[in-house]
Design a protein around this motif. Sequence first.
Motif, mmCIF file in Angstrom:
data_model
loop_
_atom_site.group_PDB
_atom_site.id
_atom_site.type_symbol
_atom_site.label_atom_id
_atom_site.label_comp_id
_atom_site.label_asym_id
_atom_site.label_seq_id
_atom_site.Cartn_x
_atom_site.Cartn_y
_atom_site.Cartn_z
ATOM 1 N N THR A 57 0.829 -1.205 0.000
ATOM 2 C CA THR A 57 0.000 0.000 0.000
ATOM 3 C C THR A 57 0.860 1.250 0.000
ATOM 4 N N ARG A 58 0.380 2.266 -0.653
ATOM 5 C CA ARG A 58 1.053 3.563 -0.652
ATOM 6 C C ARG A 58 0.312 4.545 0.259
ATOM 7 N N TYR A 59 -0.755 4.069 0.913
ATOM 8 C CA TYR A 59 -1.604 4.939 1.724
ATOM 9 C C TYR A 59 -0.862 5.536 2.915
ATOM 10 N N PHE A 60 0.145 4.839 3.438
ATOM 11 C CA PHE A 60 0.865 5.336 4.613
ATOM 12 C C PHE A 60 1.983 6.311 4.229
ATOM 13 N N GLU A 61 2.263 6.458 2.933
ATOM 14 C CA GLU A 61 3.330 7.357 2.494
ATOM 15 C C GLU A 61 2.993 8.796 2.852
ATOM 16 N N PRO A 62 3.959 9.629 3.135
ATOM 17 C CA PRO A 62 5.380 9.408 2.953
ATOM 18 C C PRO A 62 6.064 8.677 4.101
ATOM 19 N N SER A 63 5.332 8.237 5.097
ATOM 20 C CA SER A 63 5.927 7.500 6.207
ATOM 21 C C SER A 63 6.467 6.153 5.731
ATOM 22 N N GLN A 64 7.529 5.721 6.342
ATOM 23 C CA GLN A 64 8.084 4.395 6.077
ATOM 24 C C GLN A 64 7.610 3.388 7.120
ATOM 25 N N ALA A 65 6.868 3.857 8.140
ATOM 26 C CA ALA A 65 6.370 2.972 9.188
ATOM 27 C C ALA A 65 5.348 1.996 8.616
ATOM 28 N N LEU A 105 2.892 14.157 9.643
ATOM 29 C CA LEU A 105 3.887 13.202 10.124
ATOM 30 C C LEU A 105 4.364 13.640 11.497
ATOM 31 N N ASP A 106 4.516 12.678 12.414
ATOM 32 C CA ASP A 106 5.076 13.003 13.722
ATOM 33 C C ASP A 106 6.605 12.956 13.637
ATOM 34 N N PRO A 107 7.316 13.356 14.703
ATOM 35 C CA PRO A 107 8.772 13.399 14.619
ATOM 36 C C PRO A 107 9.428 12.026 14.489
ATOM 37 N N ALA A 108 8.694 10.963 14.741
ATOM 38 C CA ALA A 108 9.220 9.609 14.556
ATOM 39 C C ALA A 108 8.964 9.109 13.131
ATOM 40 N N GLY A 109 8.349 9.952 12.292
ATOM 41 C CA GLY A 109 8.064 9.577 10.910
ATOM 42 C C GLY A 109 6.781 8.793 10.733
ATOM 43 N N VAL A 110 5.928 8.766 11.754
ATOM 44 C CA VAL A 110 4.656 8.043 11.688
ATOM 45 C C VAL A 110 3.599 8.951 11.068
ATOM 46 N N LYS A 111 2.867 8.422 10.103
ATOM 47 C CA LYS A 111 1.787 9.186 9.487
ATOM 48 C C LYS A 111 0.598 9.208 10.439
ATOM 49 N N ILE A 112 0.084 10.407 10.677
ATOM 50 C CA ILE A 112 -1.066 10.624 11.557
ATOM 51 C C ILE A 112 -2.223 11.085 10.683
ATOM 52 N N GLU A 113 -3.339 10.352 10.769
ATOM 53 C CA GLU A 113 -4.551 10.741 10.058
ATOM 54 C C GLU A 113 -5.474 11.413 11.055
ATOM 55 N N LEU A 114 -5.859 12.649 10.779
ATOM 56 C CA LEU A 114 -6.784 13.392 11.622
ATOM 57 C C LEU A 114 -8.148 13.359 10.943
ATOM 58 N N TRP A 115 -9.156 12.956 11.696
ATOM 59 C CA TRP A 115 -10.490 12.776 11.128
ATOM 60 C C TRP A 115 -11.522 13.530 11.945
ATOM 61 N N GLU A 116 -12.188 14.486 11.298
ATOM 62 C CA GLU A 116 -13.339 15.152 11.888
ATOM 63 C C GLU A 116 -14.564 14.519 11.252
ATOM 64 N N PRO A 117 -15.279 13.660 11.999
ATOM 65 C CA PRO A 117 -16.433 12.967 11.411
ATOM 66 C C PRO A 117 -17.496 13.949 10.918
ATOM 67 N N ALA A 118 -18.204 13.542 9.882
ATOM 68 C CA ALA A 118 -19.311 14.335 9.362
ATOM 69 C C ALA A 118 -20.371 14.462 10.439
ATOM 70 N N LYS A 119 -21.000 15.603 10.462
ATOM 71 C CA LYS A 119 -22.097 15.829 11.415
ATOM 72 C C LYS A 119 -23.306 15.023 10.958
ATOM 73 N N VAL A 120 -23.951 14.362 11.895
ATOM 74 C CA VAL A 120 -25.184 13.648 11.570
ATOM 75 C C VAL A 120 -26.342 14.620 11.738
ATOM 76 N N ALA A 121 -27.465 14.309 11.147
ATOM 77 C CA ALA A 121 -28.621 15.218 11.141
ATOM 78 C C ALA A 121 -28.995 15.695 12.546
ATOM 79 N N SER A 122 -28.926 14.822 13.553
ATOM 80 C CA SER A 122 -29.315 15.206 14.913
ATOM 81 C C SER A 122 -28.297 16.145 15.537
#
Length: 124
Positions: A57-65, A105-122
């Motif tokens: 997978t290339r999804y974790f790029e540019p991290s090598q972790a 990317l964190d200082p250890a080279g780990v890719k961090i995905e930040l996710w703000e979930p979509a608001k639900v109708a309620s």
Amino acid sequence: MARVLGLGGIFFKAADPVAVRDWYARVLGFEVHDWGGAVFDHPKVGQTNWSPFAADTRYFEPSQAGFMINFVVDDLDGLLARAAAEGVEPTGRQDEGMGRFAWILDPAGVKIELWEPAKVASEA
């Protein structure tokens, strides 16, 4: 029936764990405890996902972790502004039906995905 209820933690090695903890505190606002970690109550939105990816997978790029960490956030723009103030720019952004995403990317080279979930109708 016995089963797993969700993600209980993320544990990883770092060459300089103190520097990595300090970075997470400054850039992502983690409250790091004396024992060296942070604790999060389960969010009221989103969910925890578990998903193995193909070895090529290339999804974790540019991290090598061999892994990536996803954090549910309440204000993606605010968190990215905080990161930018620390000199951390996203490697990408994407808005979709599930919500808004950005990657850093964190200082250890780990890719961090930040996710703000979509608001639900309620919630709207």
